[in-house]
Design a protein around this motif. Structure first.
Motif, mmCIF file in Angstrom:
data_model
loop_
_atom_site.group_PDB
_atom_site.id
_atom_site.type_symbol
_atom_site.label_atom_id
_atom_site.label_comp_id
_atom_site.label_asym_id
_atom_site.label_seq_id
_atom_site.Cartn_x
_atom_site.Cartn_y
_atom_site.Cartn_z
ATOM 1 N N CYS A 128 -4.961 -2.448 7.943
ATOM 2 C CA CYS A 128 -3.730 -1.663 7.793
ATOM 3 C C CYS A 128 -4.003 -0.182 7.543
ATOM 4 C CB CYS A 128 -2.842 -2.249 6.701
ATOM 5 S SG CYS A 128 -3.392 -1.986 5.025
ATOM 6 N N ARG A 129 -5.249 0.212 7.405
ATOM 7 C CA ARG A 129 -5.605 1.585 7.046
ATOM 8 C C ARG A 129 -5.069 2.631 8.015
ATOM 9 N NH1 ARG A 129 -11.674 2.680 6.376
ATOM 10 N NH2 ARG A 129 -11.626 2.197 8.573
ATOM 11 N N ASP A 130 -5.125 2.368 9.288
ATOM 12 C CA ASP A 130 -4.750 3.377 10.279
ATOM 13 C C ASP A 130 -3.306 3.254 10.766
ATOM 14 O OD1 ASP A 130 -7.288 4.530 10.170
ATOM 15 O OD2 ASP A 130 -8.064 3.047 11.580
ATOM 16 N N SER A 131 -2.497 2.462 10.065
ATOM 17 C CA SER A 131 -1.131 2.247 10.533
ATOM 18 C C SER A 131 -0.154 3.321 10.072
ATOM 19 C CB SER A 131 -0.628 0.870 10.082
ATOM 20 O OG SER A 131 -0.639 0.786 8.670
ATOM 21 N N GLY A 132 -0.518 4.146 9.112
ATOM 22 C CA GLY A 132 0.374 5.195 8.618
ATOM 23 C C GLY A 132 1.498 4.618 7.777
ATOM 24 N N GLY A 133 2.225 5.484 7.092
ATOM 25 C CA GLY A 133 3.343 5.043 6.263
ATOM 26 C C GLY A 133 2.888 4.442 4.949
ATOM 27 N N ARG A 134 3.753 3.581 4.401
ATOM 28 C CA ARG A 134 3.460 2.948 3.111
ATOM 29 C C ARG A 134 3.767 1.467 3.185
ATOM 30 N NH1 ARG A 134 3.216 4.337 -2.524
ATOM 31 N NH2 ARG A 134 3.797 6.468 -2.054
ATOM 32 N N THR A 135 2.860 0.680 2.604
ATOM 33 C CA THR A 135 3.069 -0.750 2.432
ATOM 34 C C THR A 135 3.262 -1.005 0.948
ATOM 35 O OG1 THR A 135 1.681 -1.304 4.333
ATOM 36 C CG2 THR A 135 2.011 -3.034 2.684
ATOM 37 N N LEU A 136 4.279 -1.757 0.611
ATOM 38 C CA LEU A 136 4.532 -2.189 -0.761
ATOM 39 C C LEU A 136 4.313 -3.693 -0.781
ATOM 40 C CD1 LEU A 136 5.548 -1.438 -3.609
ATOM 41 C CD2 LEU A 136 7.866 -1.831 -2.762
ATOM 42 N N ALA A 137 3.402 -4.157 -1.644
ATOM 43 C CA ALA A 137 3.042 -5.572 -1.660
ATOM 44 C C ALA A 137 3.065 -6.112 -3.078
ATOM 45 C CB ALA A 137 1.646 -5.752 -1.056
ATOM 46 N N VAL A 138 3.812 -7.177 -3.308
ATOM 47 C CA VAL A 138 3.813 -7.878 -4.591
ATOM 48 C C VAL A 138 2.766 -8.970 -4.464
ATOM 49 C CG1 VAL A 138 5.165 -9.184 -6.267
ATOM 50 C CG2 VAL A 138 6.260 -7.360 -4.938
ATOM 51 N N VAL A 139 1.683 -8.837 -5.228
ATOM 52 C CA VAL A 139 0.518 -9.709 -5.033
ATOM 53 C C VAL A 139 -0.042 -10.207 -6.367
ATOM 54 C CG1 VAL A 139 -0.130 -8.612 -2.856
ATOM 55 C CG2 VAL A 139 -1.078 -7.747 -4.989
ATOM 56 N N GLU A 140 -0.779 -11.289 -6.274
ATOM 57 C CA GLU A 140 -1.431 -11.866 -7.446
ATOM 58 C C GLU A 140 -2.468 -10.890 -8.021
ATOM 59 O OE1 GLU A 140 -0.689 -14.571 -9.012
ATOM 60 O OE2 GLU A 140 0.759 -15.345 -7.565
ATOM 61 N N PRO A 141 -2.712 -10.945 -9.332
ATOM 62 C CA PRO A 141 -3.691 -10.035 -9.943
ATOM 63 C C PRO A 141 -5.074 -10.083 -9.291
ATOM 64 C CG PRO A 141 -2.407 -11.114 -11.647
ATOM 65 C CD PRO A 141 -2.022 -11.765 -10.338
ATOM 66 N N GLU A 142 -5.492 -11.262 -8.842
ATOM 67 C CA GLU A 142 -6.824 -11.337 -8.232
ATOM 68 C C GLU A 142 -6.880 -10.617 -6.890
ATOM 69 O OE1 GLU A 142 -5.012 -15.569 -7.792
ATOM 70 O OE2 GLU A 142 -5.007 -13.975 -9.288
ATOM 71 N N VAL A 143 -5.745 -10.466 -6.208
ATOM 72 C CA VAL A 143 -5.711 -9.681 -4.977
ATOM 73 C C VAL A 143 -5.922 -8.206 -5.311
ATOM 74 C CG1 VAL A 143 -4.244 -8.943 -3.044
ATOM 75 C CG2 VAL A 143 -4.289 -11.364 -3.738
ATOM 76 N N VAL A 144 -5.306 -7.756 -6.408
ATOM 77 C CA VAL A 144 -5.515 -6.370 -6.854
ATOM 78 C C VAL A 144 -6.989 -6.166 -7.197
ATOM 79 C CG1 VAL A 144 -4.897 -4.605 -8.553
ATOM 80 C CG2 VAL A 144 -3.144 -6.195 -7.710
ATOM 81 N N ARG A 145 -7.581 -7.103 -7.934
ATOM 82 C CA ARG A 145 -8.999 -6.993 -8.287
ATOM 83 C C ARG A 145 -9.881 -6.922 -7.046
ATOM 84 N NH1 ARG A 145 -7.933 -11.673 -11.962
ATOM 85 N NH2 ARG A 145 -7.428 -10.744 -13.977
ATOM 86 N N ALA A 146 -9.600 -7.767 -6.076
ATOM 87 C CA ALA A 146 -10.393 -7.786 -4.836
ATOM 88 C C ALA A 146 -10.259 -6.450 -4.097
ATOM 89 C CB ALA A 146 -9.953 -8.941 -3.947
ATOM 90 N N ALA A 147 -9.048 -5.917 -4.033
ATOM 91 C CA ALA A 147 -8.836 -4.634 -3.352
ATOM 92 C C ALA A 147 -9.571 -3.510 -4.068
ATOM 93 C CB ALA A 147 -7.343 -4.328 -3.260
ATOM 94 N N VAL A 148 -9.496 -3.481 -5.386
ATOM 95 C CA VAL A 148 -10.131 -2.408 -6.161
ATOM 96 C C VAL A 148 -11.650 -2.474 -6.023
ATOM 97 C CG1 VAL A 148 -10.548 -1.534 -8.505
ATOM 98 C CG2 VAL A 148 -8.214 -2.087 -7.763
ATOM 99 N N THR A 149 -12.241 -3.653 -6.113
ATOM 100 C CA THR A 149 -13.701 -3.740 -5.973
ATOM 101 C C THR A 149 -14.136 -3.307 -4.575
ATOM 102 O OG1 THR A 149 -13.616 -6.115 -5.464
ATOM 103 C CG2 THR A 149 -14.039 -5.499 -7.768
#
Length: 196
Positions: A128-149
């Protein structure tokens, strides 16, 4: 072209309060009220999505969002441990829990390893990096952890060192192969102003 991804963690639930692996339970009344109060402070998004779990879908609805379920952003599959607390599992399978917490490639429960979820979330984020705009996602805490790492390029062992409080947002923005990170914004007017 810059793309922003705002990851919102779900409202509180009984299983979250009990440190129970997701059991498919609903958010609690207090969590729903907090989400409804925060609804007007979310950034405008071109795409709104949610983890398929009940608590993420209910949080999205309480926030006033019509979110599309996205399987790639499902929470960590903990196999046969689903619905049990870490203490319960630790009492029966202490070696397995120790191995799981120490080795990001381990999945003694028969589900996914930390490496697996990190790879899944990283592939989604890069797509999704090159798609432009903004994505808003309600996600489980472990998804946030995975994205941050992934964004920080730190070892997967750091996954367990990240706390993701309920109803907070983490914003990732990127272009040209580089990501920037804004962590733990509250879902209120102060957090919304900082995230614009």
């Amino acid at each position: 072209m810059t793309h922003r991804v705002t990851l919102v963690s779900p409202a509180t639930s009984a299983s979250l309060r009990q440190a129970r692996f997701d059991d498919g339970g609903s958010i609690d009344a207090g969590g729903e009220a907090r989400a409804r109060a925060a609804a007007g402070f979310l950034p405008v998004a071109t795409r709104v999505i949610a983890s398929p779990s009940v608590r993420c879908r209910e949080t999205a609805a309480a926030l006033g969002l019509e979110a599309v379920r996205t399987a790639e952003l499902a929470g960590l599959d903990v196999g046969r441990w689903r619905g049990r607390t870490l203490a319960e599992v630790g009492a029966v399978e202490p070696e397995a829990v120790g191995r799981w917490l120490a080795d990001p490639a381990s999945a003694p429960h028969g589900g996914e390893s930390v490496e697996d979820i990190r790879g899944r979330v990283a592939r989604w984020l890069e797509a999704c990096r090159d798609s432009g705009g903004r994505t808003l996602a309600v996600v489980e805490p472990e998804v946030v952890r995975a994205a941050v790492t992934h964004v920080l390029g730190v070892p997967s062992a750091a996954f367990w060192r990240l706390d993701v409080p309920p109803l907070t947002s983490t914003t990732i923005s990127g272009r040209s192969g580089r990501w920037n990170l804004r962590l733990g914004q509250p879902l209120d007017s102060a957090g919304a102003a900082a995230d614009r």
